[in-house]
Write an enzyme that holds these catalytic residues in place. Structure first.
Site, short mmCIF file in Angstrom:
data_model
loop_
_atom_site.label_atom_id
_atom_site.label_comp_id
_atom_site.label_asym_id
_atom_site.label_seq_id
_atom_site.Cartn_x
_atom_site.Cartn_y
_atom_site.Cartn_z
N GLU A 62 51.64 -8.05 -110.73
CA GLU A 62 50.76 -6.97 -110.31
C GLU A 62 50.81 -6.69 -108.81
OE1 GLU A 62 49.05 -4.86 -112.01
OE2 GLU A 62 49.35 -5.69 -114.02
N THR A 63 50.77 -7.73 -108.00
CA THR A 63 50.63 -7.50 -106.55
C THR A 63 51.50 -8.39 -105.68
OG1 THR A 63 48.81 -9.11 -106.35
CG2 THR A 63 48.21 -6.82 -106.86
#
Length: 340
Positions: A129-130
């Site tokens: 995700e990040t």
């Protein structure tokens, strides 16, 4: 911490109202949007917001064309599995996962024990995700959700609900709605939670009474684990398993549907899809067909695979998380890491 800063600059919902009123007169804004006006009226009648505060807020929200461009071409729908896999299953992301695990070992071990979700899957979600918090998004969440709610008809209903949840969230925590930044879809924090996911699944995992998914890694870890558990993750069960098609494989069988597993392994065997190792015949699975670098790949996805798709409705996303988790776990063991 962003969460703390927001609380300090927005003690009450109307703190930012005078500033917004001064700025609103000189700019084109959502106060001219019929859809936004309908939304404002509903927020006033159903949630007791003031019309003045919402008009001032939407005068500051901006339609962002790059958001509309991005949502029309997500990687899950435009890339082959071979190309999509290269984005996430790479040495730097695996090594980053090992470092993240080592740096957050206590919180990960506690989350695994409490929620039943293996540490490597929590790490892999945050890694996909990040990139372990390095890339959390540069769009104002207010802009992203407004753009998609009022200017993207295919999913307007969904993003209108998320905008509603976001305004409720920021009011509950006395935050400035213009302060948070996130993805083009309005997802926030280390684990990229949508506002509704935050309100349902974010947890205070470090005991300070604030479920902070933005800058508190302990809370982010607990929140991802709680999300999985709440969606039915089964402790110690399989996620996915490679399968071999035989000459009797029924070509009418639909692959890659994001639905709960319905067919049993026995039924898949009868249809011509054989798991590469023994699985009890009564276990249910869905079927996945991927266009890999060496040709078609066939997989059976079990309940935990389906749970990963609750995070992102894509079989390629779920497979990337699974394979990254496996690679991180292997590298973690080889580096001398062990579960606490």
């Amino acid at each position: 911490m962003l969460f703390t800063r927001c609380r300090s600059v927005a003690r009450v919902w109307h703190w930012w109202l005078p500033v917004l009123l001064l700025a609103s007169a000189a700019r084109a804004d959502y106060t001219q949007s019929p859809e936004a006006q309908v939304f404002i009226e509903r927020m006033v009648s159903e949630h007791n917001f003031t019309r003045e505060s919402l008009q001032a807020l939407f005068a500051q929200a901006e339609k962002r064309q790059p958001i509309l461009d991005a949502i029309s071409r997500p990687a899950e729908k435009t890339k082959s599995w071979a190309d999509y896999r290269k984005i996430f299953i790479k040495e730097a992301r695996i090594e980053g996962g090992v470092t993240f695990w080592r740096d957050n070992a206590e919180a990960l071990a506690r989350a695994e024990q409490e929620f039943g979700v293996p540490a490597e899957y929590i790490v892999a979600i945050i890694g996909v995700e990040t990139l372990y918090g390095r890339i959390t998004g540069n769009y104002r969440v207010m802009d992203a959700l407004s753009t998609l709610a009022f200017n993207y008809p295919p999913r307007s209903e969904f993003f209108t609900r998320e905008l509603e949840q976001y305004l409720l969230l920021t009011r509950e925590h006395q935050q400035d709605p213009l302060a948070h930044k996130g993805s083009y879809a309005g997802a926030m924090g280390f684990g990229q939670f949508m506002p509704s996911s935050y309100r349902h699944y974010a947890v205070d995992f470090d005991g300070d009474d604030l479920p902070d998914i933005w800058e508190n890694l302990t809370d982010a870890i607990g929140s991802v684990a709680n999300y999985f558990k709440s969606h039915g993750w089964q402790r110690g069960e399989l996620v996915t398993l490679r399968a071999r098609p035989d000459d009797t494989l029924d070509s009418a069988i639909v692959f890659n549907q994001i639905v709960p597993p319905e067919r049993t392994i026995g039924q898949w065997r009868e249809a011509g899809l054989q798991p590469i190792r023994h699985v009890p015949s009564e276990v249910k699975a869905l079927a996945v067909k991927l266009d890999g670098s060496l040709g078609d790949e066939y997989w059976l996805g079990f309940n935990n695979f389906y749970v990963i798709t609750r995070y992102n409705r894509s079989h390629m996303y779920a497979m990337a998380v699974h394979q990254l988790a496996e690679a991180i776990a292997r590298a973690h063991r080889e580096s001398g890491g062990a579960r606490e």
